[in-house]
Design a protein around this motif. Structure first.
Motif, PDB file in Angstrom:
ATOM      1  N   LYS A 223      25.797 -51.362 -57.580  1.00  0.00           N
ATOM      2  CA  LYS A 223      26.631 -50.241 -58.007  1.00  0.00           C
ATOM      3  C   LYS A 223      25.895 -48.944 -57.691  1.00  0.00           C
ATOM      4  CE  LYS A 223      30.416 -49.130 -60.549  1.00  0.00           C
ATOM      5  NZ  LYS A 223      31.771 -49.685 -60.361  1.00  0.00           N
ATOM      6  N   GLU A 291      27.020 -54.073 -64.059  1.00  0.00           N
ATOM      7  CA  GLU A 291      28.020 -53.275 -64.772  1.00  0.00           C
ATOM      8  C   GLU A 291      27.437 -52.667 -66.039  1.00  0.00           C
ATOM      9  OE1 GLU A 291      31.056 -52.312 -63.868  1.00  0.00           O
ATOM     10  OE2 GLU A 291      30.648 -53.268 -61.928  1.00  0.00           O
ATOM     11  N   ALA A 313      33.679 -46.639 -56.055  1.00  0.00           N
ATOM     12  CA  ALA A 313      34.729 -47.610 -56.375  1.00  0.00           C
ATOM     13  C   ALA A 313      34.450 -48.972 -55.768  1.00  0.00           C
ATOM     14  CB  ALA A 313      36.085 -47.092 -55.898  1.00  0.00           C
ATOM     15  N   ASP A 314      33.758 -48.988 -54.620  1.00  0.00           N
ATOM     16  CA  ASP A 314      33.477 -50.243 -53.939  1.00  0.00           C
ATOM     17  C   ASP A 314      32.219 -50.082 -53.091  1.00  0.00           C
ATOM     18  OD1 ASP A 314      34.303 -48.786 -51.656  1.00  0.00           O
ATOM     19  OD2 ASP A 314      36.367 -49.511 -51.860  1.00  0.00           O
ATOM     20  N   GLU A 315      31.855 -51.155 -52.396  1.00  0.00           N
ATOM     21  CA  GLU A 315      30.625 -51.148 -51.599  1.00  0.00           C
ATOM     22  C   GLU A 315      30.680 -50.120 -50.480  1.00  0.00           C
ATOM     23  OE1 GLU A 315      27.979 -54.306 -48.984  1.00  0.00           O
ATOM     24  OE2 GLU A 315      29.182 -55.053 -50.663  1.00  0.00           O
ATOM     25  N   GLU A 317      32.305 -47.242 -50.422  1.00  0.00           N
ATOM     26  CA  GLU A 317      32.087 -45.903 -50.972  1.00  0.00           C
ATOM     27  C   GLU A 317      30.638 -45.739 -51.424  1.00  0.00           C
ATOM     28  OE1 GLU A 317      33.839 -42.770 -54.293  1.00  0.00           O
ATOM     29  OE2 GLU A 317      34.709 -44.784 -54.146  1.00  0.00           O
TER      30      GLU A 317
END
Length: 461
Positions: A223, A291, A313-315, A317
């Protein structure tokens, strides 16, 4: 020491294929410098061995003819470590570029020194493994150069630096002897840890031709977050709070206002430019832990003064946000003809004070300095934007760097966290180490290389 004579060059051509021995002016120019600004010197001859035996043969010829030897990979070094001496022999290892073995049972990888660092991690990724050290030059730097310089990277806070992953190395000594130090064993306390002597030795003690590296299972999740601040002090307080919460992120990086502006102008990734500090935070590991840690880090950033915190939002990004830090040097380099990327490290508790000091130095000496670096481990990269032809400004840079180094040492820091000593920092080394430690290092150099054959003039005079 002698320069490369016609007879010496002819002897090299008998050891190597003639096309792997370069002597013409136009061929030598690209090997006259590395990534360090304002340092260059023409070698006498450049050779490209394919095997450790060929490296050893070249070293023996150099020893017999008293010709100094400088080893080189891709030439991305930032302390002048692979800048040649006039008329010397440059042994370039880029053609020794084979990954020899990826051992999934023992979690090791064996490679020749000329393999590009990112290719090692790419090979690991295909089988669910991971090589953590990630210097900014990983797409072009070689693993042998990384080991010789003990390179760091963005993931150093959690995963450590190159030394932490070297299990074995093949080394050609200054007399041409071939030796292998270390092995695949997780535990090995038989005698001195000789391989560790050569890791970070910058080509002054031996030529590293092969490495065995420890690799890890690839993290299942990652993340990425950005936190924006109106002061560096608040950014530094956030880092302290994260560490105090027993969270060790894989990345904690920062950019100052000037660097953020340059990166946004260069990469157009949507960064706000009205900030004093941008902090890039990444956590990796099991999805549930990622998380939880990400939520904690974002909360701590807000509690310590971040006026905006964003999560990818995702890998894809996440990779885009991480590019903000990885593009820092390239973005700054567009501003002026010469970019001098410096490297000092202070204890984390002194980060805000050190960044403020660098800002003050820039104002007093009328210099353009962008600062970014590894906030999680205290490693700062004050980057001077200048023109090496402006001799008056270059003198001001020298004076500014003296002040920065003095303050770094005063705060309990080190004059180099990851770039090495080479030519650029050797004048500061004794200041940090003191007479006893400095002389101990010199005695090791004299014991292993009594002729002063390998990379003379680097680290020491």
């Amino acid at each position: 020491m002698n320069t490369a004579s016609a007879s010496f060059i002819q002897s090299l051509r008998q050891v190597l294929a003639p096309e792997r021995v370069l002597t013409s002016d136009e061929d030598l120019v690209p090997y006259s410098f590395d990534g360090t600004a304002a340092l260059k010197q023409r070698p006498g001859v450049v050779v490209f061995p394919l095997t450790t035996a060929e490296v050893a043969a070249c070293v023996k010829l150099a020893r017999d003819n008293e010709v100094p030897v400088v080893t080189r990979g891709s030439g991305t070094g930032l302390s002048g470590g692979s800048v040649p001496l006039a008329g010397c022999l440059v042994i370039c290892l880029v053609k020794m570029d084979k990954i020899i073995e990826l051992d999934e049972k023992n979690l090791t990888l064996r490679a020749q020194s000329g393999v590009i660092t990112k290719e090692i991690d790419d090979a690991c990724a295909k089988v669910g493994l991971f090589y953590p050290p990630d210097p900014g030059s990983m797409k072009i730097s070689t693993i042998g150069g990384n080991v010789a310089e003990n390179s760091g990277g963005l993931r150093g806070l959690k995963y450590g630096v190159t030394r932490d992953y070297v299990m074995g190395i093949e080394v050609v000594l200054p007399d041409g002897t071939q030796t292998f130090l270390g092995n695949k064993c997780v535990k090995d306390v038989a005698g001195y840890s000789m391989k560790d002597l050569f890791v970070g030795s910058e080509g002054t003690l031996g030529i590293i031709t092969e490495v065995i590296l420890k690799v890890l299972p690839r993290p299942k999740a990652r993340k990425t977050m950005l936190a924006l601040y109106d002061s560096m002090e608040k950014a530094a307080e956030t880092i302290s709070a994260i560490i105090a919460a027993k969270i060790i992120p894989c990345t904690l990086e920062f950019l100052d206002r000037m660097t953020v502006q340059c990166v946004e102008d260069f990469a157009k990734i949507g960064l706000p430019t009205d900030v004093e500090a941008l902090v890039l935070m990444e956590t990796d590991g099991h999805p549930a832990v990622v998380e939880e840690e990400a939520a904690q880090m974002m909360a701590l950033a807000k509690a310590n003064g971040a006026h905006d915190v964003r999560a990818a939002a995702d890998e894809a990004e996440g990779a885009k946000l991480a590019a903000a830090r990885r593009n820092a040097f390239s973005a700054l380099a567009r501003i002026r003809p010469t970019t001098i990327l410096e490297d000092v490290t202070v204890p984390r508790s002194e980060l805000a004070r050190m960044v403020a000091f660098i800002d003050d130095v820039a104002k007093r000496h009328r210099l353009l300095i962008g600062t970014f670096g590894h906030l999680g481990d205290g490693n700062l990269h004050p980057t001077f934007l200048t023109n090496e032809r402006d001799h008056e400004e270059m003198h001001r840079i020298e004076a500014a760097l003296e002040e920065i180094v003095d303050e770094t040492i005063r705060l309990g820091g080190t004059v180099t966290g990851e770039h090495g000593v080479g030519l650029a920092k050797k004048g500061f080394l004794k200041r940090q180490l003191g007479e006893g430690s400095y002389e101990l290092m010199r005695s090791i150099k004299r014991a292993l290389d009594p002729q002063g054959l390998l990379n003379p003039g680097k680290i020491f005079d």
